[in-house]
Design a protein around this motif. Structure first.
Motif, PDB file in Angstrom:
ATOM      1  N   ASP A 232       0.858  -1.189   0.000  1.00 22.18           N
ATOM      2  CA  ASP A 232       0.000   0.000   0.000  1.00 22.18           C
ATOM      3  C   ASP A 232       0.892   1.235   0.000  1.00 22.18           C
ATOM      4  O   ASP A 232       1.914   1.276   0.704  1.00 22.18           O
ATOM      5  CB  ASP A 232      -0.902  -0.007   1.243  1.00 22.18           C
TER       6      ASP A 232
ATOM      7  N   ARG B  50       4.217   2.973   9.393  1.00 21.71           N
ATOM      8  CA  ARG B  50       4.345   2.834   7.931  1.00 21.71           C
ATOM      9  C   ARG B  50       5.805   2.646   7.496  1.00 21.71           C
ATOM     10  O   ARG B  50       6.694   2.518   8.331  1.00 21.71           O
ATOM     11  CB  ARG B  50       3.717   4.038   7.234  1.00 21.71           C
ATOM     12  N   ASP B  51       6.019   2.605   6.167  1.00 17.86           N
ATOM     13  CA  ASP B  51       7.345   2.472   5.571  1.00 17.86           C
ATOM     14  C   ASP B  51       8.123   1.328   6.200  1.00 17.86           C
ATOM     15  O   ASP B  51       9.255   1.470   6.639  1.00 17.86           O
ATOM     16  CB  ASP B  51       8.136   3.786   5.739  1.00 17.86           C
TER      17      ASP B  51
ATOM     18  N   THR C 274      10.601  -1.742  -0.572  1.00 19.70           N
ATOM     19  CA  THR C 274      10.494  -0.486   0.187  1.00 19.70           C
ATOM     20  C   THR C 274      11.643   0.454  -0.159  1.00 19.70           C
ATOM     21  O   THR C 274      11.462   1.682  -0.248  1.00 19.70           O
ATOM     22  CB  THR C 274      10.482  -0.774   1.697  1.00 19.70           C
TER      23      THR C 274
ATOM     24  N   ARG D  20       8.720   8.356  -2.416  1.00 15.26           N
ATOM     25  CA  ARG D  20       7.529   7.883  -1.710  1.00 15.26           C
ATOM     26  C   ARG D  20       7.912   6.721  -0.804  1.00 15.26           C
ATOM     27  O   ARG D  20       9.039   6.195  -0.886  1.00 15.26           O
ATOM     28  CB  ARG D  20       6.445   7.415  -2.692  1.00 15.26           C
ATOM     29  N   THR D  21       6.992   6.336   0.067  1.00 17.06           N
ATOM     30  CA  THR D  21       7.200   5.147   0.904  1.00 17.06           C
ATOM     31  C   THR D  21       6.002   4.220   0.768  1.00 17.06           C
ATOM     32  O   THR D  21       4.907   4.645   0.400  1.00 17.06           O
ATOM     33  CB  THR D  21       7.385   5.513   2.386  1.00 17.06           C
TER      34      THR D  21
ATOM     35  N   ASP E 226       1.972   4.751   1.060  1.00 13.66           N
ATOM     36  CA  ASP E 226       1.744   5.583   2.245  1.00 13.66           C
ATOM     37  C   ASP E 226       1.344   7.005   1.835  1.00 13.66           C
ATOM     38  O   ASP E 226       1.987   7.628   0.985  1.00 13.66           O
ATOM     39  CB  ASP E 226       3.020   5.646   3.099  1.00 13.66           C
ATOM     40  N   GLY E 227       0.278   7.507   2.461  1.00 13.46           N
ATOM     41  CA  GLY E 227      -0.133   8.900   2.262  1.00 13.46           C
ATOM     42  C   GLY E 227      -0.594   9.215   0.858  1.00 13.46           C
ATOM     43  O   GLY E 227      -0.536  10.385   0.442  1.00 13.46           O
TER      44      GLY E 227
ATOM     45  N   LYS F 283       0.784  -0.203   8.851  1.00 11.10           N
ATOM     46  CA  LYS F 283       0.165   1.116   8.666  1.00 11.10           C
ATOM     47  C   LYS F 283      -0.135   1.764  10.022  1.00 11.10           C
ATOM     48  O   LYS F 283       0.007   2.982  10.194  1.00 11.10           O
ATOM     49  CB  LYS F 283      -1.124   0.994   7.861  1.00 11.10           C
TER      50      LYS F 283
ATOM     51  N   SER G 239       4.072   0.489   2.595  1.00  9.26           N
ATOM     52  CA  SER G 239       3.959  -0.488   3.681  1.00  9.26           C
ATOM     53  C   SER G 239       3.692  -1.845   3.048  1.00  9.26           C
ATOM     54  O   SER G 239       2.900  -1.941   2.098  1.00  9.26           O
ATOM     55  CB  SER G 239       2.832  -0.112   4.634  1.00  9.26           C
TER      56      SER G 239
END
Length: 499
Positions: free
Chosen positions: A384, A491-492, A449, A457-458, A386-387, A487, A460
């Protein structure tokens, strides 16, 4: 003189109300056999022998008469008369003719409508006699077939047909056996096989085999255009000695030399060498000369910008005739049409199964892939971004699409060969990979990752390895649960799901 009345014996042979034709009652079968035997002795080819047999029988029998011989892998009609339609070829076991050929036993069918093997030729046919045509050793080489549209006494005709078939078979073998398949027939057979090919590999293999068989030359190679320039087709089977040397020389010559061969063929059309000594080849053909090619046919394939060339060669000094070149041109045209169709179908399939934004495959293919998961080996990586919602809300969907495309490319590049990446939702991805142990899956997830961070970007990631007796859906749920844990906890990162 025949007065139309039936003898007591004839009355027993025919159903009530049915009468034989005058020709049927008055036929002198000894004369039929004698006339046909005389004609057979005059035949100078197997085809002529079949034609004389059919013509003679047709003079006495009010029937459709045909001779079918086994040529390559089918029964081919060599001579026929008296029919509204004739099957040019019949599979060896199809119809009454195929049954007789396969069994070597004659068949007398009084009512064809009741025989499940009957191949409809004329709506009025009522009876059929088919007898095998055998060589002197008794092995079938074809059949002699007679079909009637009127009531007829079948037994005498069957005996006559059997005698004539035996003499026809002996004469055919004395003349060298059944006729060989013509080059045009070979090309048609291969064209049918190319149309049925399911992959480019299968198609090119069929085209190369056809080029060798139809041209009777020793080697055949297809050079096709690609993103990085012209390339040699993948070899099919074990190439012969000349073809192996030819492939090696062309591979060493490189794309530029291949490009010149292709350009020359498309600029000037098909060409061939007479293979005469004392006439050195042009520079473009030097690699072929070094390979030992002394006779060459060059035929353009497809369009100049995306096509290629068909090379058919031999180490002997021969003189290719224009007909051979024409057949190679027809072969190349058919091969390109089939190749273009396969590529179009593949492109449509990819479009139907791929996400139009990222080019990744989506939920349909993903479901098929995880259904084939191997317990203990197949790992699902739920991913997914993140953000991502804030990107859409702040910068708009166009910027969000750009982020997704960049991430998809980065993640795809970070995976190993054979790993698969799917987009199953807006910013949701799943990688399906094969591993030896869970720790290996975690390491690959960490590579993803790192790849995401390089794009700014990062992501999860939740990891789950398929368990024995676990449904694919359950494995995916465990991967999702691990993802949600990441999450909720900063995250990340990557988390391996519990068993």
């Amino acid at each position: 003189m025949y007065d139309g009345r039936l003898s007591t014996l004839d009355q027993a042979r025919y159903p009530a109300g049915a009468t034989p034709s005058r020709n049927d009652v008055c036929v002198d079968h000894n004369r039929v056999i004698r006339d046909a035997t005389v004609r057979l002795s005059m035949a100078s080819t197997a085809v002529e022998a079949c034609q004389w047999t059919v013509t003679t029988l047709a003079r006495y029998a009010p029937a459709t008469v045909s001779v079918l011989l086994h040529v390559h892998d089918r029964l081919r009609t060599v001579a026929a008369t008296g029919s509204w339609q004739v099957f040019s070829t019949v599979p060896p076991k199809a119809g009454i003719v195929g049954r007789v050929y396969a069994s070597g036993l004659p068949a007398t069918v009084g009512r064809v409508a009741e025989d499940p093997d009957y191949l409809p030729v004329h709506p009025d046919v009522t009876a059929e006699i088919c007898v095998p045509v055998c060589d002197p050793a008794g092995s079938p080489i074809g059949v002699l077939d007679l079909q009637w549209r009127t009531e007829v006494e079948l037994d005498p005709w069957r005996r006559t047909a059997e005698l004539l078939a035996a003499r026809l078979g002996a004469r055919i073998m004395a003349l060298g056996g059944p006729p060989a398949e013509s080059r045009s027939e070979k090309l048609l057979r291969h064209a049918t096989a190319m149309t049925a090919a399911q992959t480019e590999w299968e198609l090119l293999g069929t085209a190369i085999g056809a080029a060798r068989e139809v041209s009777t030359l020793a080697a055949a190679i297809v050079v096709l255009g690609g993103r990085d320039g012209p390339r040699l087709d993948a070899p099919t089977g074990v190439p012969g000695e000349l073809e192996g040397r030819l492939r090696a020389e062309l591979a060493e010559a490189g794309p530029a030399a291949l490009g010149r061969l292709v350009a020359r063929a498309h600029r000037h059309g098909a060409a061939y060498t007479l293979g005469e000594a004392g006439h050195p080849p042009t520079e473009d053909y030097a690699p072929l000369d070094r390979a030992g090619v002394r006779t060459l046919i060059v035929v353009p394939v497809g369009q100049p910008d995306v096509g290629g060339v068909l090379l058919v060669a031999d180490g002997r000094r021969l003189r290719p005739d224009p007909t051979t070149v024409n057949l190679m041109e027809l072969l190349a045209g058919q091969a390109w049409s089939c190749l273009d169709r396969l590529r179009t179908l593949h492109q449509l399939s990819e479009q139907a199964n791929s996400d139009p934004l990222t080019g990744l495959r989506h939920t349909g293919p993903f479901g098929q892939r995880i259904a084939a998961a191997t317990p203990g080996r197949t790992a699902l990586l739920a991913i997914d971004v993140d953000g991502f919602k804030s990107v859409n809300d702040t910068y708009g969907h166009q910027e969000g699409d750009r982020v997704l495309v960049g991430l998809a490319r980065a993640l795809q590049a970070a995976l190993r060969h054979g790993d698969e990446l799917f987009r199953i939702g807006g910013d949701e991805f799943v990688a399906v990979i094969e591993v030896h142990r869970p720790a290996e899956a975690v390491r690959i997830a960490e590579r993803l990752t790192e790849a995401a961070r390089r794009t700014g970007r990062t992501i999860s990631v939740g990891v789950a390895v398929a368990e024995p007796h676990e449904s694919p859906e359950a494995t995916l749920r465990r991967a999702d649960q691990a993802l949600y844990f990441v999450k909720r906890n900063g995250r990340d990162a990557v988390r391996l799901a519990a068993d």
